[in-house]
Scaffold this active site. Structure first.
Site, PDB file in Angstrom:
ATOM      1  N   LEU A  69      55.433  53.591  50.176  1.00  0.00           N
ATOM      2  CA  LEU A  69      54.081  53.658  50.726  1.00  0.00           C
ATOM      3  C   LEU A  69      53.471  52.293  51.001  1.00  0.00           C
ATOM      4  CD1 LEU A  69      52.608  56.547  48.534  1.00  0.00           C
ATOM      5  CD2 LEU A  69      53.551  56.688  50.850  1.00  0.00           C
ATOM      6  N   GLY A  70      53.867  51.284  50.245  1.00  0.00           N
ATOM      7  CA  GLY A  70      53.299  49.963  50.472  1.00  0.00           C
ATOM      8  C   GLY A  70      53.340  49.115  49.216  1.00  0.00           C
ATOM      9  N   ASP A 193      35.711  46.251  42.942  1.00  0.00           N
ATOM     10  CA  ASP A 193      36.612  45.930  44.060  1.00  0.00           C
ATOM     11  C   ASP A 193      36.560  47.019  45.128  1.00  0.00           C
ATOM     12  OD1 ASP A 193      38.460  44.418  45.477  1.00  0.00           O
ATOM     13  OD2 ASP A 193      40.192  45.344  44.508  1.00  0.00           O
TER      14      ASP A 193
END
Length: 221
Positions: A69-70, A193
């Site tokens: 996915l990354g 974040d």
């Protein structure tokens, strides 16, 4: 004549205090178990610090890798199928680094805390399913979501497809983000974040989102 009492005198039977006064603030401690998954009758270090990602490979004898996915600064993410029940999940594989491990343990702690207060899963926050240590890496198993807002908006714009982010959908996304943050703040937490990359689409057709990545979150003191 009455003699003034000595301020330093100790009453009979009392114990004189020689140390500092105890603080009124009490510190409470919690704990959680971390499963260690290992191959039976095998010891020693792994040959490499990077966990190999192989499509159709199986993690810890349970999660079969379907898709990469990354990657982020301290982790990689893969889509897996849970071989015990056939469900699809996302697994974050934390890099073999002490600081990354500590931050990810904080994320587990925060997710467990949030999920315990969101038992009906209606506050748009990522759901934690499992976590364990395997082959010198920490693995965090969560629900499988779709693209993040940044990547999907970029794809939607560059592909020339019909604009997905209509005014009504933007309003719905904003409302769900605010509802999630309100819930987080009521638990005296700050995400720290929040950005489009950390807001993932749960359903395209219903335009539902989830807030993820609580690794940098902190409690209000």
């Amino acid at each position: 004549e009455t003699k003034e009492s000595d301020a330093s005198a100790v009453a009979p039977g009392a114990v004189e205090k020689t140390g500092p006064e105890p603080s009124d603030e009490t510190v409470y401690y919690d704990c959680f178990d971390l499963k260690i998954v290992y191959e039976r009758n095998r010891t020693g270090f792994e040959e490499t610090k990077d966990f190999p990602i192989e499509i159709n490979g199986v993690i810890a004898g349970r999660y079969q890798i379907l898709e990469f996915l990354g990657a982020a600064a301290f982790s990689k993410a893969v889509q897996c199928v849970d071989l015990t029940d056939g469900s699809y999940v996302c697994i974050k594989i934390i890099k073999n680094n002490k600081d990354f491990l500590d931050q990810s343990l904080d994320e587990i702690k925060i997710l467990k805390y949030l999920n315990a207060h969101d038992t009906r899963d209606d506050h748009h926050l990522l759901q934690l399913y499992d976590y364990f240590y395997f082959k010198e890496h920490l693995f965090i198993v969560t629900e499988l979501l779709r693209d993040n807002l940044y990547e999907f908006s970029k794809f939607n714009r560059e592909s020339g497809a019909e604009n997905y982010f209509t005014l009504s959908r933007l309003q719905k996304i904003t409302r769900e983000c605010l509802e999630g943050l309100k819930f987080v703040h009521e638990l005296r937490l700050i995400h720290c974040d929040l950005k489009p990359e950390n807001i993932l689409i749960r359903s395209y057709s219903r335009c539902e989102i989830k807030i993820i990545d609580f690794g940098s979150s902190c409690f209000v003191t």
